[in-house]
Design a protein around this motif. Structure first.
Motif, PDB file in Angstrom:
ATOM      1  N   TYR A 189       0.476  -1.422  -0.068  1.00 22.76           N
ATOM      2  CA  TYR A 189      -0.320   0.102  -0.069  1.00 22.76           C
ATOM      3  C   TYR A 189       0.839   1.562   0.229  1.00 22.76           C
ATOM      4  O   TYR A 189       1.757   0.490   0.479  1.00 22.76           O
ATOM      5  CB  TYR A 189      -0.381  -0.351   1.291  1.00 22.76           C
ATOM      6  N   HIS A 190       0.204   2.052  -0.419  1.00 22.64           N
ATOM      7  CA  HIS A 190       1.059   3.654  -0.383  1.00 22.64           C
ATOM      8  C   HIS A 190       0.095   4.434   0.888  1.00 22.64           C
ATOM      9  O   HIS A 190      -0.658   4.533   0.181  1.00 22.64           O
ATOM     10  CB  HIS A 190       0.888   5.080  -1.484  1.00 22.64           C
ATOM     11  N   ILE A 191       0.779   4.619   1.159  1.00 20.41           N
ATOM     12  CA  ILE A 191       0.785   5.540   2.589  1.00 20.41           C
ATOM     13  C   ILE A 191       0.823   7.133   2.623  1.00 20.41           C
ATOM     14  O   ILE A 191       1.911   7.604   2.195  1.00 20.41           O
ATOM     15  CB  ILE A 191       1.155   5.291   3.824  1.00 20.41           C
ATOM     16  N   THR A 192      -0.451   7.790   2.930  1.00 19.09           N
ATOM     17  CA  THR A 192       0.152   9.255   2.804  1.00 19.09           C
ATOM     18  C   THR A 192      -1.151  10.262   3.570  1.00 19.09           C
ATOM     19  O   THR A 192      -2.137  10.110   3.583  1.00 19.09           O
ATOM     20  CB  THR A 192      -0.304  10.080   1.386  1.00 19.09           C
ATOM     21  N   GLY A 193      -0.629  11.179   3.982  1.00 23.44           N
ATOM     22  CA  GLY A 193      -1.603  11.738   5.205  1.00 23.44           C
ATOM     23  C   GLY A 193       0.071  12.375   6.533  1.00 23.44           C
ATOM     24  O   GLY A 193       1.457  12.034   5.885  1.00 23.44           O
ATOM     25  N   THR A 194      -0.506  12.789   7.431  1.00 27.66           N
ATOM     26  CA  THR A 194       0.502  13.509   8.267  1.00 27.66           C
ATOM     27  C   THR A 194       0.295  12.880   9.237  1.00 27.66           C
ATOM     28  O   THR A 194      -1.376  13.250  10.084  1.00 27.66           O
ATOM     29  CB  THR A 194       0.644  14.737   8.700  1.00 27.66           C
ATOM     30  N   LYS A 195       1.067  12.869  10.435  1.00 31.93           N
ATOM     31  CA  LYS A 195       0.680  11.981  11.575  1.00 31.93           C
ATOM     32  C   LYS A 195       1.087  13.127  12.631  1.00 31.93           C
ATOM     33  O   LYS A 195       2.633  13.544  12.768  1.00 31.93           O
ATOM     34  CB  LYS A 195       1.011  11.060  11.996  1.00 31.93           C
ATOM     35  N   ILE A 196       1.079  13.758  13.984  1.00 28.45           N
ATOM     36  CA  ILE A 196       1.759  13.818  14.697  1.00 28.45           C
ATOM     37  C   ILE A 196       1.750  13.526  16.544  1.00 28.45           C
ATOM     38  O   ILE A 196       1.304  12.655  16.337  1.00 28.45           O
ATOM     39  CB  ILE A 196       0.716  15.770  15.123  1.00 28.45           C
ATOM     40  N   PHE A 197       2.637  14.234  17.507  1.00 26.25           N
ATOM     41  CA  PHE A 197       2.422  13.707  18.367  1.00 26.25           C
ATOM     42  C   PHE A 197       3.247  11.834  19.183  1.00 26.25           C
ATOM     43  O   PHE A 197       3.205  11.649  19.527  1.00 26.25           O
ATOM     44  CB  PHE A 197       1.586  13.865  19.484  1.00 26.25           C
ATOM     45  N   ILE A 198       3.917  11.852  17.870  1.00 26.35           N
ATOM     46  CA  ILE A 198       4.495  10.608  17.166  1.00 26.35           C
ATOM     47  C   ILE A 198       6.086  10.858  18.270  1.00 26.35           C
ATOM     48  O   ILE A 198       7.219  10.917  17.682  1.00 26.35           O
ATOM     49  CB  ILE A 198       5.003   9.939  15.605  1.00 26.35           C
ATOM     50  N   SER A 199       6.108   9.816  19.606  1.00 24.12           N
ATOM     51  CA  SER A 199       6.902   9.914  20.154  1.00 24.12           C
ATOM     52  C   SER A 199       8.400   9.100  19.384  1.00 24.12           C
ATOM     53  O   SER A 199       7.944   7.321  19.086  1.00 24.12           O
ATOM     54  CB  SER A 199       6.256   9.436  22.107  1.00 24.12           C
ATOM     55  N   GLY A 200       9.359   9.490  19.626  1.00 21.56           N
ATOM     56  CA  GLY A 200      10.603   8.085  18.702  1.00 21.56           C
ATOM     57  C   GLY A 200      10.253   8.053  17.486  1.00 21.56           C
ATOM     58  O   GLY A 200      11.396   7.208  17.014  1.00 21.56           O
ATOM     59  N   GLY A 201       9.322   9.329  17.180  1.00 17.40           N
ATOM     60  CA  GLY A 201       9.140   9.506  15.470  1.00 17.40           C
ATOM     61  C   GLY A 201      10.235   9.478  14.737  1.00 17.40           C
ATOM     62  O   GLY A 201      10.437   8.704  13.266  1.00 17.40           O
TER      63      GLY A 201
END
Length: 596
Positions: A189-201
């Motif tokens: 799959y191709h994943i597109t988007g924005t994630k926030i507050f990702i600890s240790g990202g």
């Protein structure tokens, strides 16, 4: 400069005498952890905590993490080496299956170790905790190929793990997420988007980062029922386990935060990043909640761990800080002033923090052991009862324990006076770091709502009735024990308040759900207090048994006095929570929004 001494004696008392863990030595995993092995593990974990992890804590807080122009992030100096030692020593995989490189010891043991690591350096331990959580989700829902490809190197500390849920427009309401997944001809799959507050990202400590990402497959149902889980590595992994090219995942920024500066909280951008489905389509939340529930129990542990180290440093300061005289006399006439420990209110403050810490530690290990036993049992009724217990107590451990753990760090800071407000003493870092525990993995108001709106009425209240039944059984079984009379009486009063509050909430909910929900935080704290009261009764009983067997140690005498303090001065607060619940919520829900 702060100090830390791992409470190994306390943990041994809980494991050996209160929980009597050796009675399960006929079960898998438990047979590999006899008393001498547990002692060796706890002792070595204490050494690592005191000599390796804690000396990096203040420096990690001061220096923080650095994001570079290319999007890479550097962890604080020394963190990489320390994390490498945790991986090489097998600490990350302490309770993971041996077939993937773990040691398959009871998670109860890894819980005790996790407390030490969180007390000594919470920001660093978060890398390990999140990795363990990602491993748990992969083991529960991943394919065999995914398990073999990712888990061994994660347990070895060569790769870390993260969980990616939150987006700018959605936190708790995961049904609002916009990150999308497009299926490709090769099944990826191709994943597109924005994630926030990702600890240790993003970090430079390990070769790779294994991101677990919630996204919606194109054409999936709207809302939470259309969310799936994907594994999206920072660097692609070849079939033979070697690393390939960098995936299309980038760190857009790292947050400037109140605390946990040594762990980077990242904004992650996915631009057609290659991902693989974990488990079934549209069942992502179910898969991710395996990790989330473990994380919520871990967050309760974090709060208690920070309250513990805050207590230790406040107690040391109170015994050393010379200021004024004891009321009516000079306790130390050979000195220019008395240490502030002579004052009753200082002792009250310390006793209150300690009473919470020891009760909370017991509850966390009690819960971990219960889960361990059920996990390794073939008894369907036991498994169901344990699921009920975990469903009921998880929001309580996450919510109530983090409220009180944070309060413990604040109370400890208070004993330093003005010195607690400056960086040099280290007291203020414990407060700042502990504050996040009330917010992440579901803010505490959400935990209370989950408890009252979902967990309490589930299966016609089966979980809460079973918990009350367990309390009643303990009370009845020990009612004639003279040495436990005060403890049993205190628990009986608290259990009565819990029964009344439960009945009241259920009746309120039938008339107006909002009337019941208005008392949700009070009910969460009420269940939490009763749970700690139960733990204190178990500890007092174990201590009395050892004393009657001839143990006259100061440790046991102190245990009894601390237990008495909790049962006499803290547990009666259940009556206050009952009163608040009983009046309903009209004075809350009837106030118009524009009045605020």
């Amino acid at each position: 400069m702060t100090v830390y001494r791992a409470p190994v004696r306390e943990m041994q008392f809980l494991l050996d005498d209160v929980l009597k863990i050796d009675r399960y030595d006929n079960m898998p995993s438990f047979s590999e952890a006899p008393r001498d092995v547990r002692t060796a593990i706890l002792s070595e974990a204490a050494r690592l905590s005191e000599e390796i992890l804690h000396p990096l804590n203040a420096r990690g807080d001061l220096d923080g993490c650095t994001r570079h122009p290319d999007g890479s992030v550097s962890a604080p100096k020394g963190f990489g080496d320390a994390f490498g030692q945790l991986g090489e020593g097998g600490w990350i995989g302490l309770s993971a299956p041996t077939q993937y490189g773990g040691q398959d010891l009871p998670s109860t043991i890894s819980c005790a170790v996790g407390e030490m690591f969180s007390s000594s350096n919470m920001a660093l331990e978060m890398f390990s905790g999140l990795t363990r959580g990602a491993v748990t989700a992969l083991l529960a829902h991943g394919s065999e190929e995914q398990k073999k490809l990712y888990v061994p190197k994660m347990l070895a500390g060569r790769w870390t793990g993260t969980m990616n849920l939150t987006e700018p427009q959605c936190g708790t309401d995961l049904g609002m997420m916009r990150t999308k997944a497009s299926v490709q001809a090769d099944g990826t799959y191709h994943i597109t988007g924005t994630k926030i507050f990702i600890s240790g990202g993003e970090q430079d400590m390990t070769e790779n980062i294994v991101h677990l990402v919630l996204a919606r497959i194109e054409g999936a149902p709207s809302g939470i029922k259309g969310v799936s889980l994907f594994v999206v590595p920072k660097r692609l992994v070849n079939q033979d386990g070697t690393l390939g090219q960098k995936n299309s995942v980038s760190c857009g920024s790292i947050e400037h935060k109140m605390g946990i500066h040594g762990n980077p909280t990242c904004v992650l951008n996915f631009e057609n990043a290659v991902g693989w489905l974990v488990g079934r389509e549209n069942k992502g939340v179910e898969a991710m909640f395996v990790m989330m529930n473990e994380a919520r129990l871990g967050v309760g542990l974090q709060a208690m761990a920070l309250s513990e180290i805050a207590y230790q440093n406040a107690a040391n300061y109170a015994k050393e800080r010379l200021q004024g005289r004891a009321i009516g006399f000079a306790a130390h006439p050979d000195k220019p002033a008395d240490p502030i420990i002579v004052h009753p209110d200082v002792r009250r403050t310390l006793q209150q923090i300690r009473a919470f810490n020891e009760g909370a530690r017991a509850l966390i290990l009690f819960t971990a052991l219960r889960n361990d036993v059920a996990h390794r049992s073939n008894d369907a009724a036991l498994k169901e009862a344990t699921e009920d217990y975990l469903g009921l107590l998880t929001p309580v451990i996450k919510g109530a324990l983090t409220d009180w753990g944070f309060a413990g760090t604040v109370s400890a800071q208070q004993l330093f006076g003005g010195h607690g407000f400056i960086v040099e003493t280290g007291a203020e870092q414990f407060v700042r770091d502990a504050r996040i525990t009330m917010l992440y993995e579901g803010a505490n108001g959400i935990q209370a709502l989950d408890l009252v709106a979902r967990k309490l009425p589930r299966n016609n209240g089966r979980a809460i009735q079973a918990f009350i039944g367990e309390l009643d059984h303990f009370i009845e079984e020990n009612a004639k024990q003279v040495s436990l009379a005060r403890a049993v009486s205190a628990l009986q009063d608290a259990a009565s308040d819990l029964k009344s509050a439960t009945d009241k909430l259920l009746k309120l909910a039938m008339k107006d759900p909002n009337d019941a929900i208005a008392g949700s935080t009070d009910f969460m704290h009420l269940v939490g207090l009763v749970s700690l009261g139960y733990m204190w009764c178990l500890m007092i009983k174990a201590a009395q048994e050892k004393i009657e067997a001839g143990d006259t140690s100061k440790y046991l005498a102190t245990k009894l006095s601390t237990g008495s303090f909790f049962l006499e001065r803290i547990l009666p607060e259940t009556a206050l929570y009952l009163r608040r619940i009983s009046i309903g919520g009209k004075d809350i829900v009837d106030v118009p929004a524009d009045a605020f």
